[in-house]
Design a protein around this motif. Structure first.
Motif, PDB file in Angstrom:
ATOM      1  N   LEU A   1       0.769  -1.192   0.092  1.00 52.58           N
ATOM      2  CA  LEU A   1      -0.011   0.051  -0.256  1.00 52.58           C
ATOM      3  C   LEU A   1       0.831   1.116   0.106  1.00 52.58           C
ATOM      4  O   LEU A   1       1.922   1.363   0.618  1.00 52.58           O
ATOM      5  CB  LEU A   1      -0.750   0.085   1.148  1.00 52.58           C
ATOM      6  N   GLU A   2       0.415   2.285  -0.800  1.00 55.12           N
ATOM      7  CA  GLU A   2       1.166   3.504  -0.743  1.00 55.12           C
ATOM      8  C   GLU A   2       0.816   4.468   0.343  1.00 55.12           C
ATOM      9  O   GLU A   2      -0.468   4.381   1.036  1.00 55.12           O
ATOM     10  CB  GLU A   2       0.815   4.324  -2.095  1.00 55.12           C
ATOM     11  N   GLY A   3       1.470   5.231   0.912  1.00 55.66           N
ATOM     12  CA  GLY A   3       1.333   5.977   1.982  1.00 55.66           C
ATOM     13  C   GLY A   3       1.413   5.242   3.432  1.00 55.66           C
ATOM     14  O   GLY A   3       1.525   4.051   3.373  1.00 55.66           O
ATOM     15  N   THR A   4       1.171   6.157   4.515  1.00 57.42           N
ATOM     16  CA  THR A   4       1.332   5.375   5.752  1.00 57.42           C
ATOM     17  C   THR A   4      -0.004   5.475   6.669  1.00 57.42           C
ATOM     18  O   THR A   4       0.143   4.535   7.631  1.00 57.42           O
ATOM     19  CB  THR A   4       2.254   6.328   6.742  1.00 57.42           C
ATOM     20  N   ALA A   5      -1.029   6.157   6.126  1.00 64.22           N
ATOM     21  CA  ALA A   5      -2.289   5.945   6.896  1.00 64.22           C
ATOM     22  C   ALA A   5      -2.833   4.686   6.789  1.00 64.22           C
ATOM     23  O   ALA A   5      -2.882   4.025   5.823  1.00 64.22           O
ATOM     24  CB  ALA A   5      -3.124   6.900   6.479  1.00 64.22           C
ATOM     25  N   THR A   6      -3.347   3.896   8.081  1.00 61.75           N
ATOM     26  CA  THR A   6      -4.200   2.602   7.892  1.00 61.75           C
ATOM     27  C   THR A   6      -5.524   3.085   7.104  1.00 61.75           C
ATOM     28  O   THR A   6      -6.241   3.905   7.287  1.00 61.75           O
ATOM     29  CB  THR A   6      -4.249   2.224   9.456  1.00 61.75           C
ATOM     30  N   LYS A   7      -5.796   1.883   6.451  1.00 58.37           N
ATOM     31  CA  LYS A   7      -7.075   1.913   5.712  1.00 58.37           C
ATOM     32  C   LYS A   7      -7.971   1.190   6.164  1.00 58.37           C
ATOM     33  O   LYS A   7      -7.877   0.036   6.751  1.00 58.37           O
ATOM     34  CB  LYS A   7      -6.669   1.652   4.068  1.00 58.37           C
ATOM     35  N   ASN A   8      -9.284   1.637   6.356  1.00 60.21           N
ATOM     36  CA  ASN A   8     -10.334   1.062   6.905  1.00 60.21           C
ATOM     37  C   ASN A   8     -11.347   0.036   5.766  1.00 60.21           C
ATOM     38  O   ASN A   8     -11.642   0.907   4.813  1.00 60.21           O
ATOM     39  CB  ASN A   8     -11.302   2.103   7.726  1.00 60.21           C
ATOM     40  N   ILE A   9     -11.466  -1.177   6.246  1.00 57.17           N
ATOM     41  CA  ILE A   9     -12.049  -1.973   5.455  1.00 57.17           C
ATOM     42  C   ILE A   9     -13.339  -2.368   6.127  1.00 57.17           C
ATOM     43  O   ILE A   9     -13.377  -2.607   7.039  1.00 57.17           O
ATOM     44  CB  ILE A   9     -11.394  -3.127   4.885  1.00 57.17           C
ATOM     45  N   MET A  10     -14.458  -2.488   5.256  1.00 50.01           N
ATOM     46  CA  MET A  10     -15.729  -3.034   5.880  1.00 50.01           C
ATOM     47  C   MET A  10     -15.892  -4.408   4.838  1.00 50.01           C
ATOM     48  O   MET A  10     -15.916  -4.293   3.669  1.00 50.01           O
ATOM     49  CB  MET A  10     -16.915  -2.097   5.717  1.00 50.01           C
ATOM     50  N   ILE A  11     -16.263  -5.453   5.606  1.00 52.10           N
ATOM     51  CA  ILE A  11     -16.642  -6.643   4.953  1.00 52.10           C
ATOM     52  C   ILE A  11     -18.166  -6.810   4.969  1.00 52.10           C
ATOM     53  O   ILE A  11     -18.853  -6.655   6.032  1.00 52.10           O
ATOM     54  CB  ILE A  11     -16.090  -7.713   5.629  1.00 52.10           C
ATOM     55  N   VAL A  12     -18.792  -7.122   3.870  1.00 55.02           N
ATOM     56  CA  VAL A  12     -20.360  -7.009   3.500  1.00 55.02           C
ATOM     57  C   VAL A  12     -20.542  -8.398   2.969  1.00 55.02           C
ATOM     58  O   VAL A  12     -20.222  -8.516   1.807  1.00 55.02           O
ATOM     59  CB  VAL A  12     -20.686  -5.999   2.536  1.00 55.02           C
ATOM     60  N   ASP A  13     -20.910  -9.468   3.801  1.00 52.64           N
ATOM     61  CA  ASP A  13     -21.343 -10.747   3.401  1.00 52.64           C
ATOM     62  C   ASP A  13     -22.563 -11.301   4.444  1.00 52.64           C
ATOM     63  O   ASP A  13     -22.234 -11.006   5.498  1.00 52.64           O
ATOM     64  CB  ASP A  13     -20.229 -11.619   3.367  1.00 52.64           C
ATOM     65  N   ASP A  14     -23.637 -12.061   4.021  1.00 53.22           N
ATOM     66  CA  ASP A  14     -24.497 -12.564   4.922  1.00 53.22           C
ATOM     67  C   ASP A  14     -23.917 -13.687   5.370  1.00 53.22           C
ATOM     68  O   ASP A  14     -24.804 -14.398   6.386  1.00 53.22           O
ATOM     69  CB  ASP A  14     -25.713 -12.627   3.980  1.00 53.22           C
ATOM     70  N   HIS A  15     -22.745 -14.339   5.289  1.00 54.13           N
ATOM     71  CA  HIS A  15     -22.396 -15.429   6.068  1.00 54.13           C
ATOM     72  C   HIS A  15     -21.289 -15.173   6.851  1.00 54.13           C
ATOM     73  O   HIS A  15     -20.067 -14.849   6.665  1.00 54.13           O
ATOM     74  CB  HIS A  15     -21.773 -16.494   4.904  1.00 54.13           C
ATOM     75  N   PRO A  16     -21.629 -15.369   8.154  1.00 54.60           N
ATOM     76  CA  PRO A  16     -20.381 -15.002   9.388  1.00 54.60           C
ATOM     77  C   PRO A  16     -19.242 -15.748   9.114  1.00 54.60           C
ATOM     78  O   PRO A  16     -18.153 -15.099   9.418  1.00 54.60           O
ATOM     79  CB  PRO A  16     -21.304 -15.208  10.761  1.00 54.60           C
ATOM     80  N   MET A  17     -19.530 -17.164   8.859  1.00 54.27           N
ATOM     81  CA  MET A  17     -18.108 -17.685   8.588  1.00 54.27           C
ATOM     82  C   MET A  17     -17.053 -17.304   7.440  1.00 54.27           C
ATOM     83  O   MET A  17     -16.022 -17.295   7.784  1.00 54.27           O
ATOM     84  CB  MET A  17     -18.479 -19.113   8.400  1.00 54.27           C
ATOM     85  N   ILE A  18     -17.641 -16.572   6.613  1.00 52.72           N
ATOM     86  CA  ILE A  18     -17.151 -16.077   5.395  1.00 52.72           C
ATOM     87  C   ILE A  18     -16.384 -14.720   5.772  1.00 52.72           C
ATOM     88  O   ILE A  18     -15.190 -14.498   5.844  1.00 52.72           O
ATOM     89  CB  ILE A  18     -17.766 -15.802   4.024  1.00 52.72           C
ATOM     90  N   ARG A  19     -17.210 -13.937   6.644  1.00 51.21           N
ATOM     91  CA  ARG A  19     -16.396 -12.676   7.339  1.00 51.21           C
ATOM     92  C   ARG A  19     -15.354 -13.027   8.337  1.00 51.21           C
ATOM     93  O   ARG A  19     -14.281 -12.435   8.179  1.00 51.21           O
ATOM     94  CB  ARG A  19     -17.811 -12.131   7.887  1.00 51.21           C
ATOM     95  N   ASP A  20     -15.570 -13.975   8.896  1.00 53.28           N
ATOM     96  CA  ASP A  20     -14.404 -14.481   9.888  1.00 53.28           C
ATOM     97  C   ASP A  20     -13.253 -14.868   9.206  1.00 53.28           C
ATOM     98  O   ASP A  20     -12.094 -14.547   9.557  1.00 53.28           O
ATOM     99  CB  ASP A  20     -14.936 -15.795  10.834  1.00 53.28           C
ATOM    100  N   GLY A  21     -13.439 -15.596   7.943  1.00 54.76           N
ATOM    101  CA  GLY A  21     -12.157 -16.082   7.318  1.00 54.76           C
ATOM    102  C   GLY A  21     -11.590 -14.798   6.575  1.00 54.76           C
ATOM    103  O   GLY A  21     -10.266 -14.625   6.505  1.00 54.76           O
ATOM    104  N   LEU A  22     -12.377 -13.929   6.074  1.00 56.30           N
ATOM    105  CA  LEU A  22     -11.859 -12.674   5.455  1.00 56.30           C
ATOM    106  C   LEU A  22     -11.110 -11.608   6.482  1.00 56.30           C
ATOM    107  O   LEU A  22     -10.088 -11.438   6.261  1.00 56.30           O
ATOM    108  CB  LEU A  22     -12.695 -11.967   4.821  1.00 56.30           C
ATOM    109  N   ARG A  23     -11.673 -11.507   7.409  1.00 56.31           N
ATOM    110  CA  ARG A  23     -11.133 -11.114   8.795  1.00 56.31           C
ATOM    111  C   ARG A  23      -9.620 -11.390   9.188  1.00 56.31           C
ATOM    112  O   ARG A  23      -8.767 -10.713   9.361  1.00 56.31           O
ATOM    113  CB  ARG A  23     -12.104 -10.899  10.029  1.00 56.31           C
ATOM    114  N   ALA A  24      -9.685 -12.791   9.144  1.00 57.77           N
ATOM    115  CA  ALA A  24      -8.520 -13.455   9.617  1.00 57.77           C
ATOM    116  C   ALA A  24      -7.270 -13.311   8.604  1.00 57.77           C
ATOM    117  O   ALA A  24      -6.230 -12.994   8.862  1.00 57.77           O
ATOM    118  CB  ALA A  24      -8.634 -14.960   9.817  1.00 57.77           C
ATOM    119  N   ARG A  25      -7.738 -13.285   7.372  1.00 59.43           N
ATOM    120  CA  ARG A  25      -6.790 -13.031   6.147  1.00 59.43           C
ATOM    121  C   ARG A  25      -6.413 -11.705   6.229  1.00 59.43           C
ATOM    122  O   ARG A  25      -5.081 -11.315   6.135  1.00 59.43           O
ATOM    123  CB  ARG A  25      -7.413 -13.328   4.971  1.00 59.43           C
ATOM    124  N   LEU A  26      -7.153 -10.600   6.450  1.00 62.18           N
ATOM    125  CA  LEU A  26      -6.859  -9.283   6.467  1.00 62.18           C
ATOM    126  C   LEU A  26      -6.042  -8.954   7.421  1.00 62.18           C
ATOM    127  O   LEU A  26      -5.187  -7.994   7.588  1.00 62.18           O
ATOM    128  CB  LEU A  26      -8.163  -8.328   6.327  1.00 62.18           C
TER     129      LEU A  26
END
Length: 212
Positions: free
Chosen positions: A2-27
């Protein structure tokens, strides 16, 4: 990276909690980003966008009620500063094209390697676009109808549709970066388009196969 030093905020939009958990772990393994919010539907996603700063939304298509494509269009209209990256199981051209028209900055298949998602996030947060390699066969031969474009301008437009930067286009076409910039300006002038984002959307819509 990523360019720059500021932390970027991400929102995960998915109706499956398990998928959100997996994405969060990856991120959580990525530097420079944090999962600032999660949502299971459109209403929750829009509430989060109002309440806190969000830089990027990872958007599923199959949401209850309002689809992810419709929600992408809503974000484009109400929160133009928030980039949307589609993360979906669908590899049909119609979904990809509808997402582009709605304003999405990329489209990644859910069964793509985790590294693909990381590259997509980095590309979009750095101002580019990204599409899974498996989607590239969907990108067909040009079917641009604007006769005013020269052969070279069409080549440049093809590269733009593939997410290439001006430097990458220059290397591929054996041109100087300044020449590529001039071609981009001429294309936008001829097609009455303003801004890189609109140029990318036009390129993708006009280079994409229908159906399939």
């Amino acid at each position: 990276m990523l360019e720059g030093t500021a932390t970027k905020n991400i929102m995960i939009v998915d109706d499956h909690p398990m998928i959100r958990d997996g994405l969060r772990a990856r991120l959580e393994s990525m530097s420079g980003v944090r999962v600032a919010a999660e949502a299971g539907n459109a209403a929750e996603a829009l509430q989060h966008a109002v309440r806190q700063p969000i830089d990027l939304v990872l958007m599923d298509i199959n949401l209850n009620g309002v689809s992810g494509i419709e929600l992408t269009g809503k974000f484009q209209a109400d929160f133009p500063g928030i980039a949307v990256l589609i993360l979906s199981m669908h590899n049909k051209a119609e979904y990809v094209l509808q997402s582009i028209r709605a304003g999405a900055r990329g489209y990644v298949l859910k069964d793509a390697p985790g590294s693909d998602i990381v590259r997509a996030i980095e590309a979009v947060l750095n101002g580019g676009i990204y599409y899974s390699a498996a989607l590239m066969p969907i990108i067909a031969q040009p079917r641009i109808k604007e006769e005013s474009l020269t052969a070279r301008e069409r080549q440049v437009l093809e590269q733009i549709a593939r997410g290439a930067s001006n430097k990458s286009i220059a290397d591929t076409l054996d041109l100087s970066v300044r020449t590529v910039e001039t071609h981009c300006l001429n294309i936008k002038r001829k097609l009455n388009i303003e801004g890189r984002t609109e140029l990318i959307k036009f390129a993708l819509e006009n280079l994409m196969m229908g159906g399939g």
